[in-house]
Design a protein around this motif. Structure first.
Motif, mmCIF file in Angstrom:
data_model
loop_
_atom_site.group_PDB
_atom_site.id
_atom_site.type_symbol
_atom_site.label_atom_id
_atom_site.label_comp_id
_atom_site.label_asym_id
_atom_site.label_seq_id
_atom_site.Cartn_x
_atom_site.Cartn_y
_atom_site.Cartn_z
ATOM 1 N N ILE A 134 40.813 14.201 37.088
ATOM 2 C CA ILE A 134 40.077 13.421 36.096
ATOM 3 C C ILE A 134 39.569 12.122 36.726
ATOM 4 C CG2 ILE A 134 41.363 14.388 34.150
ATOM 5 C CD1 ILE A 134 43.076 11.887 34.077
ATOM 6 N N SER A 135 38.627 11.473 36.061
ATOM 7 C CA SER A 135 37.994 10.266 36.606
ATOM 8 C C SER A 135 38.919 9.053 36.513
ATOM 9 C CB SER A 135 36.709 9.964 35.835
ATOM 10 O OG SER A 135 37.008 9.537 34.508
ATOM 11 N N GLY A 136 38.534 7.989 37.210
ATOM 12 C CA GLY A 136 39.311 6.753 37.170
ATOM 13 C C GLY A 136 39.400 6.182 35.769
ATOM 14 N N GLY A 137 38.301 6.261 35.023
ATOM 15 C CA GLY A 137 38.303 5.772 33.652
ATOM 16 C C GLY A 137 39.235 6.571 32.768
ATOM 17 N N GLN A 138 39.261 7.886 32.970
ATOM 18 C CA GLN A 138 40.166 8.741 32.198
ATOM 19 C C GLN A 138 41.621 8.477 32.577
ATOM 20 O OE1 GLN A 138 38.226 12.412 33.363
ATOM 21 N NE2 GLN A 138 37.452 12.753 31.277
ATOM 22 N N LEU A 164 38.202 0.213 39.250
ATOM 23 C CA LEU A 164 36.992 0.875 38.752
ATOM 24 C C LEU A 164 35.743 0.245 39.342
ATOM 25 C CD1 LEU A 164 38.004 1.137 34.976
ATOM 26 C CD2 LEU A 164 38.452 2.762 36.820
ATOM 27 N N ASP A 165 34.745 1.097 39.651
ATOM 28 C CA ASP A 165 33.494 0.539 40.163
ATOM 29 C C ASP A 165 32.747 -0.161 39.031
ATOM 30 O OD1 ASP A 165 31.654 2.418 38.800
ATOM 31 O OD2 ASP A 165 32.472 3.910 40.171
ATOM 32 N N SER A 166 31.785 -1.006 39.397
ATOM 33 C CA SER A 166 31.124 -1.868 38.415
ATOM 34 C C SER A 166 30.406 -1.082 37.325
ATOM 35 C CB SER A 166 30.126 -2.801 39.119
ATOM 36 O OG SER A 166 29.178 -2.048 39.863
ATOM 37 N N ALA A 167 29.849 0.084 37.670
ATOM 38 C CA ALA A 167 29.123 0.887 36.677
ATOM 39 C C ALA A 167 30.074 1.435 35.616
ATOM 40 C CB ALA A 167 28.390 2.031 37.368
ATOM 41 N N LEU A 168 31.270 1.845 36.043
ATOM 42 C CA LEU A 168 32.248 2.416 35.125
ATOM 43 C C LEU A 168 33.035 1.340 34.383
ATOM 44 C CD1 LEU A 168 33.674 5.042 34.143
ATOM 45 C CD2 LEU A 168 35.193 4.818 36.118
ATOM 46 N N LYS A 169 33.225 0.217 35.047
ATOM 47 C CA LYS A 169 34.106 -0.829 34.531
ATOM 48 C C LYS A 169 33.657 -1.350 33.166
ATOM 49 C CE LYS A 169 36.370 -5.049 36.088
ATOM 50 N NZ LYS A 169 36.502 -6.029 37.183
ATOM 51 N N GLU A 170 32.370 -1.566 32.990
ATOM 52 C CA GLU A 170 31.868 -2.130 31.732
ATOM 53 C C GLU A 170 32.162 -1.217 30.551
ATOM 54 O OE1 GLU A 170 27.698 -3.883 29.860
ATOM 55 O OE2 GLU A 170 27.903 -3.631 32.028
ATOM 56 N N ASN A 171 31.955 0.099 30.743
ATOM 57 C CA ASN A 171 32.221 1.052 29.666
ATOM 58 C C ASN A 171 33.708 1.138 29.341
ATOM 59 O OD1 ASN A 171 29.532 1.750 29.323
ATOM 60 N ND2 ASN A 171 29.625 3.427 30.813
ATOM 61 N N VAL A 172 34.542 1.209 30.384
ATOM 62 C CA VAL A 172 35.989 1.319 30.180
ATOM 63 C C VAL A 172 36.526 0.058 29.518
ATOM 64 C CG1 VAL A 172 38.230 1.556 31.325
ATOM 65 C CG2 VAL A 172 36.281 2.919 32.094
ATOM 66 N N ARG A 173 36.001 -1.099 29.929
ATOM 67 C CA ARG A 173 36.430 -2.369 29.339
ATOM 68 C C ARG A 173 36.131 -2.398 27.842
ATOM 69 N NH1 ARG A 173 34.487 -6.900 32.954
ATOM 70 N NH2 ARG A 173 32.460 -6.217 32.219
ATOM 71 N N ASP A 196 36.455 -10.137 32.780
ATOM 72 C CA ASP A 196 37.403 -9.393 31.943
ATOM 73 C C ASP A 196 37.970 -10.308 30.863
ATOM 74 O OD1 ASP A 196 37.021 -7.176 33.514
ATOM 75 O OD2 ASP A 196 38.906 -7.362 34.617
ATOM 76 N N ALA A 197 38.372 -11.504 31.276
ATOM 77 C CA ALA A 197 38.949 -12.459 30.328
ATOM 78 C C ALA A 197 37.943 -12.817 29.241
ATOM 79 C CB ALA A 197 39.400 -13.722 31.068
ATOM 80 N N LEU A 198 36.705 -13.086 29.632
ATOM 81 C CA LEU A 198 35.670 -13.464 28.676
ATOM 82 C C LEU A 198 35.370 -12.341 27.699
ATOM 83 C CD1 LEU A 198 33.267 -15.336 31.109
ATOM 84 C CD2 LEU A 198 34.267 -16.344 29.058
ATOM 85 N N THR A 199 35.390 -11.105 28.192
ATOM 86 C CA THR A 199 34.995 -9.954 27.378
ATOM 87 C C THR A 199 36.113 -9.455 26.471
ATOM 88 O OG1 THR A 199 33.523 -9.267 29.168
ATOM 89 C CG2 THR A 199 33.979 -7.645 27.470
ATOM 90 N N ILE A 200 37.335 -9.440 26.990
ATOM 91 C CA ILE A 200 38.434 -8.770 26.295
ATOM 92 C C ILE A 200 39.301 -9.712 25.473
ATOM 93 C CG2 ILE A 200 40.574 -7.480 26.653
ATOM 94 C CD1 ILE A 200 39.299 -6.138 29.033
#
Length: 330
Positions: A134-138, A164-173, A196-200
């Motif tokens: 499975i993927s890193g996000g999964q 996680l790479d930058s493309a995947l990181k935003e969705n997983v976050r 991450d801190a600002l977003t989450i």
């Protein structure tokens, strides 16, 4: 409001080097608290102390009205009402996703909750697979579900998005925040990434060499840092003398010079278009221009002052030009 987690005067040293020095803060129910700081600031030490993987030298930790650490009490990790998601997810490679999830100490007694979590995390179709399939996000979501399956009062997360790479990181976050908020989970997240801190997070604890530098909503730290360290930790900024921005109510004393300074983000510098503008101004000679497609970063110098502006259109600028900027302040 009664806190789920209360940390009081917590200290820990390794070979006479202070990893934490009298740290105090609280997490209330449903709050996502991020802990940020440069390498060696004490972030991981704090997580280990709360999880029971290390013993503090002094101080007190209270979790849901129960003292789990003080001078005479040490509750074993497995008996603490908290769970941890490690940086590398720590999934067992020889177990399927389903087996990994049910490895948790209380998961089998919370089957209905586990089913809900699996659905919420959108990993139903991965249950029969192994982690490498499975993927890193999964994998991140599986590790999260395994921890939440124990229904802890506090969830600890150690750099949960760093692999996680930058493309995947935003969705997983975004998915991560959605799941945690739906569950009204109280979470302490250690991260080196201010984005991450600002977003989450609802609240951010800034650590500097084991000391509490600032604690506030992350947006407030970004806009109104109380030190140069906190300002730079939250992204590119210009540290400018207060006398250039006399109207600013938010300033700090720079340790290296003992001067009063203001953090001005590059986007707060606007090329002057109205000579009568009452906003504070700064003049600079263009040293470099970088075109990033959606904006231009312009490096400037005036006498011994170096600063950077982020503007929408820098196509008319050339190296050597002298430009006047207005400074947007609250």
């Amino acid at each position: 409001m009664i806190p789920i987690l209360s940390v009081s005067n917590l200290s820990k040293a390794y070979n006479n080097i202070h990893a934490l020095n009298g740290l105090s803060f609280e997490c209330i129910k449903g709050e996502i608290v991020s802990v940020v700081g440069s390498s060696g600031s004490g972030k991981s030490t704090l997580l280990k102390l709360i999880a029971g993987l290390e013993i503090p030298d002094s101080g007190k930790i209270v979790l849901k009205d129960k003292t789990i650490n003080d001078g005479s009490i040490f509750v074993q990790p497995e008996k603490r009402d908290c769970d941890i998601v490690f940086q590398d997810f720590s999934l067992f490679p020889n177990l399927t996703v389903d087996e990994n999830i049910y490895f948790g100490k209380d998961a089998r007694s919370n089957k209905s909750m586990v089913n809900e979590l699996v659905s919420l995390a959108n990993i139903s179709d991965t249950l029969s697979r192994y982690p490498h399939q499975i993927s890193g996000g999964q994998q991140q979501r599986v590790a999260l579900v395994r921890a939440l399956a124990n229904n802890p009062s506090l969830l600890l997360m150690d750099e949960p998005l760093s692999h996680l790479d930058s493309a995947l990181k935003e969705n997983v976050r975004s998915e991560l925040m959605s799941i945690l908020k739906k569950l009204d989970m109280t979470v302490l997240i250690v991260t080196h990434d201010a984005e991450d801190a600002l977003t989450i997070s609802d609240k951010t604890v800034v650590l500097n060499q084991g000391n509490l530098e600032q604690i506030d909503a992350p947006r407030n730290i970004y806009k109104y840092p109380k030190s140069e360290y906190a300002a730079r930790l939250f992204g590119k900024t210009n540290i400018l003398p207060l006398n250039l921005i006399p109207g600013s109510k938010h300033f700090f004393t720079q340790k290296s010079s003992n001067n009063k300074m203001v953090s001005v983000r590059p986007h707060q510098l606007i090329i002057e278009s109205d000579n009568n503008s009452s906003r504070p101004k700064i003049k600079g000679q263009v040293r470099n221009i970088f075109n990033y497609g959606h904006n231009y970063n312009v490096e400037l110098q005036w006498e011994d002052l170096h600063f950077t502006a982020e503007i929408k259109d820098g196509s008319n600028l050339e190296i050597g030009d002298t430009v006047t900027f207005c400074i947007e302040i609250d």
